[in-house]
Design an enzyme around this catalytic site. Structure first.
Site: not given
Ligand code: GDP
Ligand code: IMO
Ligand code: MG
Length: 407
Positions: A12, A15, A17, A39-40, A198
């Site tokens: 999270d 990635k 973005k 979840g991206h 991840q």
């Molecule tokens: P990922 O799993 O690495 O793709 O990240 P996620 O989408 O799960 O979570 C990142 C969150 O941060 C999303 O809601 C993005 O829209 C938000 N985001 C990304 N870059 C920035 C930033 O520089 N500032 C803020 N405030 N939000 C950001």
């Molecule tokens: P992105 O790509 C954050 C965490 C789960 C749990 C552990 C194992 O969005 O960054 P699983 O479902 O793989 O058996 O869960 O890994 N986890 C993540 N945490 N971002 C993710 O993906 C994750 N994918 C799995 O919360 O602790």
């Molecule tokens: Mg994510």
């Protein structure tokens, strides 16, 4: 050029973005690991896209998006996602391909994943998407690969309920399936982005085992899961947040204490709730011991820092520069949960910049205090910060050195 993007923390990091932003200069984006546990988020032209299986390059028009061999794919989730993209006006047809070597997640695996979690000696906090079971069956050589759907002898071996579930997806998947190795060889001259899922600290080998996911989220997985040899990869970038978060169980040395005002503020301002499960993310300050280790295990050429704007109103910003473990000062990220659980962070504080960063577009225009914070991270990790993100939108991005520069 071929560039790998990995999460350098516990997932999270932003990635989605950054891959969408970097895809501007790429022709192909290959997701090399994980499944619908990811979840991206991509925000483009005022619309928000939540991607779980489809590479984040799909939102940018005309880019090719490939689901790589290292992925585990729930076909029902994949077609739900593709249907949703179509509804959102993203024309994906003719630009989404799926590796014949990727493994399929079947409904019984998801049920088993959840059941095993309840009975496990150490509950991980899985997303319950069947990821662990699918990778376990893959290693046990009893999995179902995408390509198996089209080989009569493999199809015949499936159980009746599996055939019934897979039959409709067999038809829909057929036109999307490619031999990834041949595809990558044929496209070897193009700019290709390898999107991780991840984060390094959730990697099966280098994460906080057993509190990890089951795929290879570190950069080494890009080669295995992306259909290219390691020497074909030109650069690796690690995305990290200006602070730390974690979802699910497991050690987190810099976590804010339960009920901490700062921790709750970070969660609120940073909107730290999981994209896949909606769970509140645990929050903490930046752990440089972990980040420097990620720089090494992933041979990071550069760092991409996100969410700097979330710290805009903080008076003080802390980072962890070492751990004290049973009286010993430790600067290398420990390999055991036992050590991590007793690690007391050694903290260094920086004054907050108390200025909104959301509209800053040049490094030189960042407040000096923000630059001091980032310079310390570079110095400690011995890795340059190439890109700074100051908001969720594509254009809220400062480039110090384009990742696509060769040198
Ligand atoms: P990922 O799993 O690495 O793709 O990240 P996620 O989408 O799960 O979570 C990142 C969150 O941060 C999303 O809601 C993005 O829209 C938000 N985001 C990304 N870059 C920035 C930033 O520089 N500032 C803020 N405030 N939000 C950001
Ligand atoms: P992105 O790509 C954050 C965490 C789960 C749990 C552990 C194992 O969005 O960054 P699983 O479902 O793989 O058996 O869960 O890994 N986890 C993540 N945490 N971002 C993710 O993906 C994750 N994918 C799995 O919360 O602790
Ligand atoms: Mg994510």
């Amino acid at each position: 050029m071929k560039i790998v993007v990995v999460g350098a923390q516990w997932g999270d990091e932003g990635k989605g973005k950054m891959v969408d932003w970097m895809a501007d200069s790429a022709e192909i984006v290959v997701r090399f690991s994980g499944g619908a546990n990811a979840g991206h988020t991509v925000i483009a032209d005022g619309k928000t896209y939540k991607l779980h299986l489809v590479p984040s390059g799909i939102v940018a028009p005309g880019k090719v998006a490939v689901l790589g061999s290292g992925m585990v794919i729930d076909p029902a989730a994949l077609f739900d996602e593709l249907d949703q993209l179509e509804k959102d006006g993203v024309n994906w047809k003719g630009r989404v391909w799926v590796s014949d070597r990727a493994h399929l997640v079947l409904p019984t695996y998801k049920a088993l994943d959840q059941e095993m979690e309840t009975q496990s000696r150490v509950p991980i906090g899985t997303t319950g998407r069947g990821i662990g079971i699918t990778y376990a069956l893959k290693a046990h050589r009893d999995g179902v690969r995408v390509g198996d759907l089209f080989v009569d002898s493999c199809w015949d071996h499936l159980r009746p309920a599996e055939k019934e579930f897979l039959a409709p997806f067999r038809e829909r998947l057929h036109p999307l399936v490619i031999d990834l190795v041949a595809f990558m060889r044929q496209n070897s001259q193009k700019n290709i982005l390898f999107e991780g899922a991840q984060g390094v600290l959730l990697d099966l080998d280098y994460g906080t085992y057993p509190f990890v996911s089951s795929g290879y989220s570190a950069a080494g997985g890009a080669s295995l899961g992306g259909g290219v040899g390691p020497r074909h990869l030109d650069k690796v970038f690690g995305v990290f947040k200006a602070y730390s978060t974690r979802v699910g169980n497991g050690p987190f040395p810099t976590e804010f204490k339960e009920g901490s005002v700062l921790g709750e503020r970070l969660r609120l301002v940073g909107q730290e709730y999981g994209v896949t499960t909606g769970r509140p993310r645990r929050t903490g300050y930046l752990d440089l011991v972990a980040l420097r280790s990620a720089c090494w295990t992933n041979s990071l050429d550069g760092l991409i820092v996100t969410k700097m704007d979330v710290y805009d109103d903080f008076d003080e910003i802390q980072v962890c520069t070492a751990y004290r473990i049973r009286g010993r000062l430790v600067e290398d990220f420990p390999g055991t949960v036992a050590d991590l659980e007793t690690a007391e962070p050694v903290i260094r504080s920086f004054p907050g910049w108390k200025t909104p960063l959301g509209s800053v577009r040049r490094w030189e225009d960042l407040p000096q205090k923000a630059r001091d914070y980032l310079s310390f991270i570079e110095e400690y990790s011995q890795t340059p910060i190439s890109v700074v993100s100051v908001g969720p939108d594509r254009d809220q991005t400062l480039v110090r050195k384009s990742p696509w520069t060769r040198s």
